[in-house]
Motif scaffolding. Structure first.
Motif, PDB file in Angstrom:
ATOM      1  N   TRP A  65       0.841  -1.208   0.000  1.00 30.95           N
ATOM      2  CA  TRP A  65       0.000   0.000   0.000  1.00 30.95           C
ATOM      3  C   TRP A  65       0.874   1.255   0.000  1.00 30.95           C
ATOM      4  CZ3 TRP A  65      -0.328   4.173   3.297  1.00 30.95           C
ATOM      5  CH2 TRP A  65      -1.367   5.059   3.030  1.00 30.95           C
ATOM      6  N   PHE A  66       1.891   1.251   0.848  1.00 31.43           N
ATOM      7  CA  PHE A  66       2.768   2.422   0.991  1.00 31.43           C
ATOM      8  C   PHE A  66       3.518   2.709  -0.312  1.00 31.43           C
ATOM      9  CE2 PHE A  66       6.644   4.583   2.607  1.00 31.43           C
ATOM     10  CZ  PHE A  66       6.043   5.602   3.321  1.00 31.43           C
ATOM     11  N   ALA A  67       4.143   1.667  -0.868  1.00 39.99           N
ATOM     12  CA  ALA A  67       4.896   1.829  -2.121  1.00 39.99           C
ATOM     13  C   ALA A  67       3.957   2.283  -3.240  1.00 39.99           C
ATOM     14  CB  ALA A  67       5.572   0.512  -2.495  1.00 39.99           C
ATOM     15  N   THR A  87       0.988   3.841  -2.988  1.00 37.90           N
ATOM     16  CA  THR A  87       0.448   5.186  -2.773  1.00 37.90           C
ATOM     17  C   THR A  87       1.475   6.250  -3.155  1.00 37.90           C
ATOM     18  OG1 THR A  87      -0.964   4.357  -1.018  1.00 37.90           O
ATOM     19  CG2 THR A  87      -0.614   6.717  -1.055  1.00 37.90           C
ATOM     20  N   ALA A  88       2.741   6.016  -2.766  1.00 41.25           N
ATOM     21  CA  ALA A  88       3.802   6.967  -3.131  1.00 41.25           C
ATOM     22  C   ALA A  88       3.928   7.031  -4.652  1.00 41.25           C
ATOM     23  CB  ALA A  88       5.123   6.546  -2.492  1.00 41.25           C
ATOM     24  N   HIS A  89       3.868   5.863  -5.285  1.00 41.45           N
ATOM     25  CA  HIS A  89       3.963   5.786  -6.742  1.00 41.45           C
ATOM     26  C   HIS A  89       2.785   6.504  -7.406  1.00 41.45           C
ATOM     27  CE1 HIS A  89       4.786   3.965 -10.656  1.00 41.45           C
ATOM     28  NE2 HIS A  89       3.528   3.613 -10.716  1.00 41.45           N
ATOM     29  N   ARG A 148       0.930   8.965  -6.308  1.00 38.09           N
ATOM     30  CA  ARG A 148       0.798  10.409  -6.060  1.00 38.09           C
ATOM     31  C   ARG A 148       0.944  11.226  -7.327  1.00 38.09           C
ATOM     32  NH1 ARG A 148      -1.766  12.570  -2.688  1.00 38.09           N
ATOM     33  NH2 ARG A 148      -0.513  14.428  -2.377  1.00 38.09           N
ATOM     34  N   HIS A 149       1.779  10.733  -8.253  1.00 35.52           N
ATOM     35  CA  HIS A 149       2.068  11.538  -9.442  1.00 35.52           C
ATOM     36  C   HIS A 149       1.379  10.998 -10.680  1.00 35.52           C
ATOM     37  CE1 HIS A 149       4.784  14.143  -7.305  1.00 35.52           C
ATOM     38  NE2 HIS A 149       4.998  13.080  -6.568  1.00 35.52           N
ATOM     39  N   LYS A 150       0.389  10.130 -10.439  1.00 35.06           N
ATOM     40  CA  LYS A 150      -0.374   9.579 -11.566  1.00 35.06           C
ATOM     41  C   LYS A 150      -1.850   9.594 -11.205  1.00 35.06           C
ATOM     42  CE  LYS A 150       3.407   6.771 -13.089  1.00 35.06           C
ATOM     43  NZ  LYS A 150       3.817   5.624 -13.892  1.00 35.06           N
ATOM     44  N   GLU A 180       7.004  17.811  -8.118  1.00 38.32           N
ATOM     45  CA  GLU A 180       6.392  17.844  -9.454  1.00 38.32           C
ATOM     46  C   GLU A 180       6.359  16.485 -10.122  1.00 38.32           C
ATOM     47  OE1 GLU A 180       8.138  20.856 -12.033  1.00 38.32           O
ATOM     48  OE2 GLU A 180       7.859  22.258 -10.359  1.00 38.32           O
ATOM     49  N   GLU A 222      10.761   9.117  -8.916  1.00 40.88           N
ATOM     50  CA  GLU A 222      11.357   8.567 -10.133  1.00 40.88           C
ATOM     51  C   GLU A 222      11.844   9.674 -11.065  1.00 40.88           C
ATOM     52  OE1 GLU A 222       8.284   8.133  -9.029  1.00 40.88           O
ATOM     53  OE2 GLU A 222       6.815   7.736 -10.598  1.00 40.88           O
ATOM     54  N   PHE A 274       7.326  11.669   2.368  1.00 42.43           N
ATOM     55  CA  PHE A 274       6.598  10.459   1.964  1.00 42.43           C
ATOM     56  C   PHE A 274       7.291   9.791   0.773  1.00 42.43           C
ATOM     57  CE2 PHE A 274       2.958   8.247  -0.074  1.00 42.43           C
ATOM     58  CZ  PHE A 274       2.531   7.505   1.012  1.00 42.43           C
ATOM     59  N   ALA A 275       7.586  10.596  -0.262  1.00 42.82           N
ATOM     60  CA  ALA A 275       8.244  10.068  -1.460  1.00 42.82           C
ATOM     61  C   ALA A 275       9.611   9.494  -1.094  1.00 42.82           C
ATOM     62  CB  ALA A 275       8.388  11.170  -2.506  1.00 42.82           C
ATOM     63  N   ALA A 278       9.350   6.153   1.005  1.00 46.68           N
ATOM     64  CA  ALA A 278       8.988   5.020   0.142  1.00 46.68           C
ATOM     65  C   ALA A 278      10.201   4.595  -0.685  1.00 46.68           C
ATOM     66  CB  ALA A 278       7.826   5.401  -0.772  1.00 46.68           C
TER      67      ALA A 278
END
Lengths: 205, 205
Positions: free
Chosen positions: A107-109, A111-113, A115-117, B24, B28, B108-109, B112
Motif C-alpha cells: 500500500w505504501f509503495a 500510494t507513493a507511486h 501520487r504523481h499519476k 512535481e 522517479e 513520503f516520497a 517510500a
C-alpha cells in the motif's frame, strides 16, 4: 464457466507475483518484465491478462483492499462482544502479521507511486474511514460510547491512530511490535467507552 | 569564510531544487540530471557539490528535518501557555500550510524510496517521537497531564495521531483541512489534560 474461473485465478497469481516484486525491489522494480518472470510467465502471456503496467498495479492494489475487507467481514460475523470485535477488526488493518505487513508495504509503495499519476489511481479512498465510522456508530448503538465525546472527532482520531500505528509498525517494527499495538489499541478503545465497562481492567476487553 | 558560506548556500539551493523536482515529478523524476536543470546548473557543477544521487537525497532530507526542528524550537522559545504551545508545535508537524505540505510530500516520497535502500538511508528516526515524549513530559511537569493516563501510551498514541493526520492531510486534503486538524488536535490535547483546565471550552486553549 471454467475458463472464466481460470482467468481470474491466473490474474490473482499475477497480482501476488506483483506484491512479491514490490516487497523485494520496491515500486521501481515492479516492471512488467520482472513481474512476468516472478509469475513464471512470458511477457506475451502476461499481456494477455494485463495490457499495461498501470492496469496490473491497479488490479493488484484492489486485491489488497478486497482481502482486508473480506477479513474484516469475517471478524464482524463472529458475534464477538463489541469491544473485542472492534480490537480484532483494527488488528486486521494495523500490520501485526507477515501478511498484513506485506499489505502495508505494498500500500505504501503503491500510494507513493500513485501520487504523481492521479488520472490512473485513486489511493485515498480505501474504505477504512467508513469502516471506522461504522465501528464508532456501533459502539454508540450498543450504549458503550462515552456520551461526552463527539463521534465525528473520535472517528477522525481513531482513523489517524490506525494509519499512524500502521506507518510506525512498518518503519519501526522493533519498537511498534504486535504487543505494543494491542496495548495501545486496547487502551484507546477503553478510553472512548463508558466507565462501567472498564471494571475488568485494560488487559481484558 | 566566504567560500564555505557560499558552498553551504549553493548546497541548500540544490536541495530546494530537489524538493521541487520531487513535488512535481515524484521520486522517479528526481534524477541528478533533472535536479541540475531545475537548479540551473550543469551536471558537472552539481557533481562538485554532490558526487552521487543518494548523497544529494540524504542532504535534501536532512534539510527538511532541520527546518522543522528550527521552527519547533522557535515556537518552544515563545513562552506560550503549555497547551497553546503544544498545539502550535504539533501544527508545525502536521501539514496545514503549503510549506509543511511540501515537506510531507517529500518525506513520503523519500521514505517510500528509501525502504529498499536501507544501507544508505534511515528514514525511521525523524525525532518526532522524542519531541512528542518531551511535550507529554512537560504537560506532566506543569501538573496538566491527567493522573489516570499512562505517559508512554499517550506518547505513542499522539505520535500515531500526528503522523496519521499528516498522511490523511496529504491524501485527502479536502476533508482533512487546516480547520479540521486544529479541531482534532485541540480536542485531543484537552482529552489528556485535567478537567479543571477545560472550563474555557474546547475552542479556546
Amino acid at each position: 464457466m471454467p475458463k472464466l474461473v481460470d482467468h481470474e485465478k491466473r490474474k490473482k497469481q499475477i497480482a501476488e507475483a506483483t506484491w512479491r516484486v514490490i516487497l523485494e525491489r520496491g515500486m521501481e522494480g515492479a516492471t512488467v518484465r520482472n513481474i512476468a518472470k516472478e509469475a513464471g510467465l512470458s511477457l506475451g502471456a502476461l499481456r494477455h491478462y494485463f495490457s499495461a503496467q498501470d492496469e496490473l498495479l491497479v488490479y493488484a492494489m484492489e486485491l489488497v483492499k478486497e482481502q482486508a475487507e473480506a477479513r474484516i467481514k469475517r471478524v464482524a460475523a463472529e458475534n464477538l462482544p463489541p469491544k473485542e470485535m472492534m480490537l480484532k477488526i483494527l488488528l486486521e488493518i494495523v500490520p501485526t502479521t507477515k501478511e498484513t505487513m506485506a499489505e502495508m508495504e505494498v500500500w505504501f509503495a503503491f500510494t507513493a507511486h500513485a501520487r504523481h499519476k492521479k488520472d490512473v489511481f485513486d489511493a485515498s479512498h480505501d474504505g477504512i474511514f467508513t469502516a471506522i465510522a461504522r465501528l464508532i456508530h456501533y459502539l454508540d448503538e450498543m450504549k458503550l460510547f462515552k456520551k461526552e465525546l463527539d463521534k465525528d472527532v473520535e472517528t477522525e482520531k481513531l482513523y489517524a491512530i490506525i494509519d499512524g500505528l500502521a506507518l510506525h509498525a512498518m518503519l519501526e517494527p522493533s519498537r511498534v511490535d504486535r504487543n505494543r499495538i494491542i496495548h495501545i489499541l486496547t487502551s484507546h478503545i477503553h478510553s472512548i467507552c463508558k466507565e462501567e465497562q472498564e471494571n475488568s481492567g485494560v488487559g481484558h476487553l
